[in-house]
Design a protein around this motif. Sequence first.
Motif, PDB file in Angstrom:
ATOM      1  N   TYR A  26     -57.818 -59.696 -11.880  1.00  0.00           N
ATOM      2  CA  TYR A  26     -58.813 -58.870 -11.196  1.00  0.00           C
ATOM      3  C   TYR A  26     -58.132 -57.727 -10.457  1.00  0.00           C
ATOM      4  N   ARG A  27     -58.799 -56.577 -10.463  1.00  0.00           N
ATOM      5  CA  ARG A  27     -58.332 -55.428  -9.707  1.00  0.00           C
ATOM      6  C   ARG A  27     -59.513 -54.820  -8.969  1.00  0.00           C
ATOM      7  N   GLU A  28     -59.280 -54.439  -7.727  1.00  0.00           N
ATOM      8  CA  GLU A  28     -60.303 -53.811  -6.891  1.00  0.00           C
ATOM      9  C   GLU A  28     -60.773 -52.516  -7.549  1.00  0.00           C
ATOM     10  N   MET A  29     -62.041 -52.217  -7.390  1.00  0.00           N
ATOM     11  CA  MET A  29     -62.583 -50.996  -7.964  1.00  0.00           C
ATOM     12  C   MET A  29     -62.305 -49.830  -7.011  1.00  0.00           C
ATOM     13  N   SER A  30     -61.021 -49.586  -6.795  1.00  0.00           N
ATOM     14  CA  SER A  30     -60.572 -48.499  -5.928  1.00  0.00           C
ATOM     15  C   SER A  30     -60.435 -47.222  -6.745  1.00  0.00           C
ATOM     16  N   GLU A  31     -60.211 -46.134  -6.057  1.00  0.00           N
ATOM     17  CA  GLU A  31     -60.020 -44.860  -6.748  1.00  0.00           C
ATOM     18  C   GLU A  31     -58.855 -44.944  -7.725  1.00  0.00           C
ATOM     19  N   TYR A  32     -57.766 -45.588  -7.306  1.00  0.00           N
ATOM     20  CA  TYR A  32     -56.587 -45.725  -8.159  1.00  0.00           C
ATOM     21  C   TYR A  32     -56.928 -46.437  -9.471  1.00  0.00           C
ATOM     22  N   TRP A  33     -57.608 -47.592  -9.369  1.00  0.00           N
ATOM     23  CA  TRP A  33     -57.896 -48.386 -10.572  1.00  0.00           C
ATOM     24  C   TRP A  33     -58.990 -47.757 -11.427  1.00  0.00           C
ATOM     25  N   ILE A  34     -59.920 -47.061 -10.813  1.00  0.00           N
ATOM     26  CA  ILE A  34     -60.922 -46.341 -11.598  1.00  0.00           C
ATOM     27  C   ILE A  34     -60.223 -45.304 -12.466  1.00  0.00           C
ATOM     28  N   ILE A  48     -65.606 -40.271  -6.005  1.00  0.00           N
ATOM     29  CA  ILE A  48     -65.284 -41.683  -6.244  1.00  0.00           C
ATOM     30  C   ILE A  48     -66.491 -42.601  -6.040  1.00  0.00           C
ATOM     31  N   GLU A  49     -67.304 -42.363  -5.019  1.00  0.00           N
ATOM     32  CA  GLU A  49     -68.475 -43.224  -4.802  1.00  0.00           C
ATOM     33  C   GLU A  49     -69.510 -43.029  -5.902  1.00  0.00           C
ATOM     34  N   GLN A  50     -69.719 -41.811  -6.328  1.00  0.00           N
ATOM     35  CA  GLN A  50     -70.652 -41.558  -7.424  1.00  0.00           C
ATOM     36  C   GLN A  50     -70.121 -42.165  -8.730  1.00  0.00           C
ATOM     37  N   LEU A  51     -68.816 -42.117  -8.921  1.00  0.00           N
ATOM     38  CA  LEU A  51     -68.217 -42.757 -10.106  1.00  0.00           C
ATOM     39  C   LEU A  51     -68.463 -44.262 -10.084  1.00  0.00           C
ATOM     40  N   ARG A  52     -68.234 -44.887  -8.918  1.00  0.00           N
ATOM     41  CA  ARG A  52     -68.480 -46.336  -8.801  1.00  0.00           C
ATOM     42  C   ARG A  52     -69.917 -46.662  -9.177  1.00  0.00           C
ATOM     43  N   ASP A  58     -73.834 -48.398 -15.668  1.00  0.00           N
ATOM     44  CA  ASP A  58     -73.591 -48.240 -17.094  1.00  0.00           C
ATOM     45  C   ASP A  58     -73.521 -49.618 -17.758  1.00  0.00           C
ATOM     46  N   ILE A  59     -74.315 -49.826 -18.780  1.00  0.00           N
ATOM     47  CA  ILE A  59     -74.313 -51.108 -19.482  1.00  0.00           C
ATOM     48  C   ILE A  59     -72.958 -51.374 -20.120  1.00  0.00           C
ATOM     49  N   GLU A  60     -72.362 -50.338 -20.697  1.00  0.00           N
ATOM     50  CA  GLU A  60     -71.036 -50.467 -21.295  1.00  0.00           C
ATOM     51  C   GLU A  60     -70.154 -49.314 -20.829  1.00  0.00           C
ATOM     52  N   PRO A  61     -69.473 -49.487 -19.686  1.00  0.00           N
ATOM     53  CA  PRO A  61     -68.602 -48.411 -19.216  1.00  0.00           C
ATOM     54  C   PRO A  61     -67.537 -48.089 -20.267  1.00  0.00           C
ATOM     55  N   LYS A  62     -67.126 -46.853 -20.303  1.00  0.00           N
ATOM     56  CA  LYS A  62     -66.105 -46.409 -21.254  1.00  0.00           C
ATOM     57  C   LYS A  62     -64.747 -46.535 -20.573  1.00  0.00           C
ATOM     58  N   PHE A  63     -63.937 -47.467 -21.070  1.00  0.00           N
ATOM     59  CA  PHE A  63     -62.608 -47.679 -20.515  1.00  0.00           C
ATOM     60  C   PHE A  63     -61.565 -46.964 -21.362  1.00  0.00           C
ATOM     61  N   ILE A  64     -60.467 -46.609 -20.727  1.00  0.00           N
ATOM     62  CA  ILE A  64     -59.322 -46.075 -21.455  1.00  0.00           C
ATOM     63  C   ILE A  64     -58.817 -47.193 -22.366  1.00  0.00           C
ATOM     64  N   TYR A  88     -67.411 -56.112 -12.483  1.00  0.00           N
ATOM     65  CA  TYR A  88     -68.207 -57.047 -11.709  1.00  0.00           C
ATOM     66  C   TYR A  88     -68.666 -56.321 -10.449  1.00  0.00           C
ATOM     67  N   PRO A  89     -69.786 -55.575 -10.554  1.00  0.00           N
ATOM     68  CA  PRO A  89     -70.241 -54.733  -9.445  1.00  0.00           C
ATOM     69  C   PRO A  89     -70.448 -55.477  -8.132  1.00  0.00           C
ATOM     70  N   HIS A  90     -70.954 -56.698  -8.197  1.00  0.00           N
ATOM     71  CA  HIS A  90     -71.216 -57.437  -6.958  1.00  0.00           C
ATOM     72  C   HIS A  90     -69.923 -57.720  -6.200  1.00  0.00           C
ATOM     73  N   HIS A  91     -68.831 -57.810  -6.934  1.00  0.00           N
ATOM     74  CA  HIS A  91     -67.534 -58.064  -6.314  1.00  0.00           C
ATOM     75  C   HIS A  91     -66.692 -56.795  -6.219  1.00  0.00           C
ATOM     76  N   ARG A  92     -67.243 -55.689  -6.725  1.00  0.00           N
ATOM     77  CA  ARG A  92     -66.560 -54.402  -6.714  1.00  0.00           C
ATOM     78  C   ARG A  92     -65.162 -54.500  -7.310  1.00  0.00           C
ATOM     79  N   CYS A  93     -65.115 -55.082  -8.522  1.00  0.00           N
ATOM     80  CA  CYS A  93     -63.808 -55.232  -9.151  1.00  0.00           C
ATOM     81  C   CYS A  93     -63.888 -55.100 -10.669  1.00  0.00           C
ATOM     82  N   PHE A  94     -62.709 -54.940 -11.257  1.00  0.00           N
ATOM     83  CA  PHE A  94     -62.540 -54.965 -12.702  1.00  0.00           C
ATOM     84  C   PHE A  94     -61.948 -56.314 -13.069  1.00  0.00           C
ATOM     85  N   ALA A  95     -62.371 -56.861 -14.188  1.00  0.00           N
ATOM     86  CA  ALA A  95     -61.808 -58.099 -14.712  1.00  0.00           C
ATOM     87  C   ALA A  95     -61.082 -57.751 -16.012  1.00  0.00           C
TER      88      ALA A  95
END
Length: 102
Positions: A26-34, A48-52, A58-64, A88-95
């Motif tokens: 898991y990684r925090e949905m911070s500016e760095y990890w976004i 950054i807040e609008q990006l979050r 987004d149902i399927e975010p586009k990841f690098i 995982y928006p409720h936890h504000r993180c990436f899995a």
Amino acid sequence: MSKILDLSVKEPFFDSIVRGAKKIEYREMSEYWIKKLVDTDKYKTKDIEQLRMAIYSDIEPKFIHYDNIRFHCGERQITCKLKDIRTYPHHRCFAIHIGTVL
């Protein structure tokens, strides 16, 4: 050539990855990890807040695209297949889902 996502982890987590027990990092949905994980060109803002909020909605975010993950713990490292990245928006993180050790 495969694209590798480099992640630093602490020793207990590194050992769990080596054993195959840890399947998700898991990684925090911070500016760095976004900026590191999300293809932000898809979204119409750099704020950054609008990006979050856009990523959350987004149902399927586009990841690098990354093929593999290289985990670092001090001088030790291990490379694994990257299976998937989810939000995982409720936890504000990436899995980041870990595949087989290469």
